[in-house]
Design a protein around this motif. Structure first.
Motif, mmCIF file in Angstrom:
data_model
loop_
_atom_site.group_PDB
_atom_site.id
_atom_site.type_symbol
_atom_site.label_atom_id
_atom_site.label_comp_id
_atom_site.label_asym_id
_atom_site.label_seq_id
_atom_site.Cartn_x
_atom_site.Cartn_y
_atom_site.Cartn_z
ATOM 1 N N UNK A 42 4.435 1.702 -10.200
ATOM 2 C CA UNK A 42 4.292 2.345 -8.892
ATOM 3 C C UNK A 42 3.304 3.506 -8.956
ATOM 4 N N UNK A 43 2.914 3.991 -7.774
ATOM 5 C CA UNK A 43 1.928 5.073 -7.704
ATOM 6 C C UNK A 43 2.606 6.409 -7.416
ATOM 7 N N UNK A 44 1.919 7.477 -7.771
ATOM 8 C CA UNK A 44 2.421 8.821 -7.506
ATOM 9 C C UNK A 44 2.622 9.028 -6.010
ATOM 10 N N UNK A 45 1.602 8.697 -5.213
ATOM 11 C CA UNK A 45 1.700 8.872 -3.758
ATOM 12 C C UNK A 45 2.830 8.046 -3.167
ATOM 13 N N UNK A 46 2.961 6.804 -3.632
ATOM 14 C CA UNK A 46 3.974 5.922 -3.075
ATOM 15 C C UNK A 46 5.383 6.443 -3.290
ATOM 16 N N UNK A 47 5.697 6.875 -4.513
ATOM 17 C CA UNK A 47 7.050 7.364 -4.802
ATOM 18 C C UNK A 47 7.303 8.712 -4.156
ATOM 19 N N UNK A 48 6.333 9.620 -4.212
ATOM 20 C CA UNK A 48 6.517 10.941 -3.613
ATOM 21 C C UNK A 48 6.714 10.836 -2.102
ATOM 22 N N UNK A 49 5.888 10.030 -1.455
ATOM 23 C CA UNK A 49 6.012 9.876 -0.002
ATOM 24 C C UNK A 49 7.295 9.139 0.385
ATOM 25 N N UNK A 50 7.745 8.213 -0.468
ATOM 26 C CA UNK A 50 8.993 7.505 -0.182
ATOM 27 C C UNK A 50 10.182 8.467 -0.199
ATOM 28 N N UNK A 51 10.195 9.389 -1.150
ATOM 29 C CA UNK A 51 11.278 10.381 -1.207
ATOM 30 C C UNK A 51 11.287 11.253 0.042
ATOM 31 N N UNK A 98 17.239 16.920 1.783
ATOM 32 C CA UNK A 98 15.790 16.940 1.960
ATOM 33 C C UNK A 98 15.136 17.944 1.016
ATOM 34 N N UNK A 99 15.808 19.066 0.791
ATOM 35 C CA UNK A 99 15.289 20.064 -0.152
ATOM 36 C C UNK A 99 15.227 19.469 -1.560
ATOM 37 N N UNK A 100 16.283 18.762 -1.953
ATOM 38 C CA UNK A 100 16.306 18.121 -3.270
ATOM 39 C C UNK A 100 15.209 17.065 -3.391
ATOM 40 N N UNK A 138 0.816 -1.213 0.000
ATOM 41 C CA UNK A 138 0.000 0.000 0.000
ATOM 42 C C UNK A 138 0.854 1.270 0.000
ATOM 43 N N UNK A 139 0.212 2.369 -0.378
ATOM 44 C CA UNK A 139 0.848 3.692 -0.398
ATOM 45 C C UNK A 139 -0.001 4.651 0.429
ATOM 46 N N UNK A 140 0.047 4.547 1.752
ATOM 47 C CA UNK A 140 -0.804 5.393 2.597
ATOM 48 C C UNK A 140 -0.378 6.858 2.524
ATOM 49 N N UNK A 141 -1.289 7.785 2.834
ATOM 50 C CA UNK A 141 -0.958 9.212 2.763
ATOM 51 C C UNK A 141 -0.078 9.702 3.909
ATOM 52 N N UNK A 142 -0.088 8.999 5.041
ATOM 53 C CA UNK A 142 0.659 9.432 6.228
ATOM 54 C C UNK A 142 2.155 9.203 6.042
ATOM 55 N N UNK A 143 2.929 10.296 5.986
ATOM 56 C CA UNK A 143 4.382 10.208 5.772
ATOM 57 C C UNK A 143 5.060 9.409 6.887
ATOM 58 N N UNK A 144 4.476 9.414 8.080
ATOM 59 C CA UNK A 144 5.081 8.714 9.202
ATOM 60 C C UNK A 144 5.328 7.241 8.924
ATOM 61 N N UNK A 145 4.474 6.624 8.112
ATOM 62 C CA UNK A 145 4.642 5.206 7.790
ATOM 63 C C UNK A 145 5.896 4.958 6.946
ATOM 64 N N UNK A 146 6.388 6.008 6.284
ATOM 65 C CA UNK A 146 7.503 5.848 5.346
ATOM 66 C C UNK A 146 8.866 6.098 5.993
ATOM 67 N N UNK A 147 8.887 6.575 7.240
ATOM 68 C CA UNK A 147 10.165 6.824 7.910
ATOM 69 C C UNK A 147 10.980 5.539 7.958
ATOM 70 N N UNK A 148 12.277 5.650 7.722
ATOM 71 C CA UNK A 148 13.079 4.443 7.549
ATOM 72 C C UNK A 148 13.147 3.602 8.828
ATOM 73 N N UNK A 149 13.141 4.243 9.988
ATOM 74 C CA UNK A 149 13.140 3.477 11.230
ATOM 75 C C UNK A 149 11.793 2.790 11.451
ATOM 76 N N UNK A 150 10.709 3.422 11.011
ATOM 77 C CA UNK A 150 9.399 2.792 11.072
ATOM 78 C C UNK A 150 9.350 1.583 10.147
ATOM 79 N N UNK A 151 9.960 1.722 8.955
ATOM 80 C CA UNK A 151 9.995 0.594 8.021
ATOM 81 C C UNK A 151 10.826 -0.560 8.570
ATOM 82 N N UNK A 180 9.816 10.576 3.037
ATOM 83 C CA UNK A 180 9.908 9.839 4.292
ATOM 84 C C UNK A 180 11.134 8.962 4.430
ATOM 85 N N UNK A 181 11.613 8.399 3.296
ATOM 86 C CA UNK A 181 12.699 7.434 3.359
ATOM 87 C C UNK A 181 13.896 7.853 2.506
#
Length: 281
Positions: free
Chosen positions: A182-191, A133-135, A59-72, A193-194
């Motif tokens: 892949x999905x737009x949300x999934x890739x954008x949030x991965x960048x 992070x800016x990039x 899944x590609x949830x909207x919450x960025x917190x799920x994508x944090x590398x320590x959370x993963x 969050x992770x």
């Protein structure tokens, strides 16, 4: 198979028999890219190929917190508990390598051995992480504004992947199809969050990792060769393989050599563990 952890559905493929080996793909990839290595590893490893959050059939949830590398990394720990696995070998490529290293740092007792392909412990300073992070934020906005197709056109053309342009068209088409799935949300949030800028630096923790570690880089990928050289001076129990005429994605550019190197490393460690057990008896 599907596993739900913290309300998020994760897709996992398994094959082979033997000691469990977790496989973690790179950014824009998925677990499908590992299937061609079944002939190399199926006899000594039960491979567990995870679609990292935001990729493939996870899944590609909207919450960025799920994508944090320590959370993963915590998700991987929960996944192993659900699968009844106490200890595991871990192989990660690029983003998946950073996640593999994060898991080893946070749960060292769970990792028998670690294989990192073109991976990094992160950026050393807060200034470097801030700039990155800016990039990454700019890239995530580009994905949302221009869509997957335009972003993948751009992504495939960055210097990191120039060596892949000489691959057969069939292979390049397969890789592109995996990326476009892949999905737009999934890739954008991965960048966001992770991404490398969001990840803590693990340089100071490397000295504490006592498990056998194999670093694999391509000679054409000078940046990650330099990183591997620095890591090899710190890690207590490390081997480093630099592959001729290969860039960032050795498993794509030199699959037979990559599969053989990984198999040899796993088998070598298996022999060492067997001898140690006999000595203890």
């Amino acid at each position: 198979m599907k596993y739900v952890i913290n309300g998020v559905r994760y897709h996992v493929d398994t094959w082979g028999t033997g000691f469990p080996l977790l496989l973690l793909h790179g950014f824009t990839g998925n677990s499908e890219g590992w299937k061609e290595f079944a002939p190399f590893w199926k006899d000594h490893s039960k491979t567990i190929a995870l679609d990292i959050i935001g990729h493939g059939d996870s899944e590609s949830p909207p919450d960025i917190g799920h994508y944090q590398i320590e959370e993963s990394a915590a998700v991987i720990n929960s996944l192993l508990e659900k699968m009844g696995i106490g200890k595991i070998d871990v192989l990660g490529y690029s983003m998946g390598g950073r996640l593999a290293l994060t898991f080893a740092v946070k749960y060292p007792e769970k990792v028998r051995m670690l294989i990192l392909e073109s991976a990094s412990p992160g950026l050393r300073t807060e200034k470097e992480r801030h700039d990155r992070r800016i990039q990454d934020t700019k890239l995530s906005k580009r994905i949302r504004q221009e869509g997957i197709n335009n972003f993948i056109d751009y992504w495939e053309d960055i210097p990191l992947f120039q060596s892949q342009k000489s691959l057969p068209e069939k292979i390049r088409t397969r890789i592109r199809s995996e990326r476009l799935a892949n999905s737009i949300d999934g890739l954008a949030n991965s960048l966001n969050g992770m991404g490398t800028g969001a990840q803590p630096s693990w340089w100071d923790e490397l000295v504490q990792l006592e498990m056998p570690v194999l670093l694999i880089t391509g000679e054409l990928d000078q940046k990650f060769c330099r990183i591997a050289e620095e890591m090899s001076k710190i890690l207590p129990n490390v081997q480093w393989k630099s592959i001729e005429d290969a860039g960032h994605a050795i498993h794509v550019e030199k699959p037979e050599l990559f599969g053989t190197i990984v198999s040899g490393f796993l088998s070598q460690t298996e022999e060492i563990n067997t001898k140690a057990a006999k000595i203890e008896e």
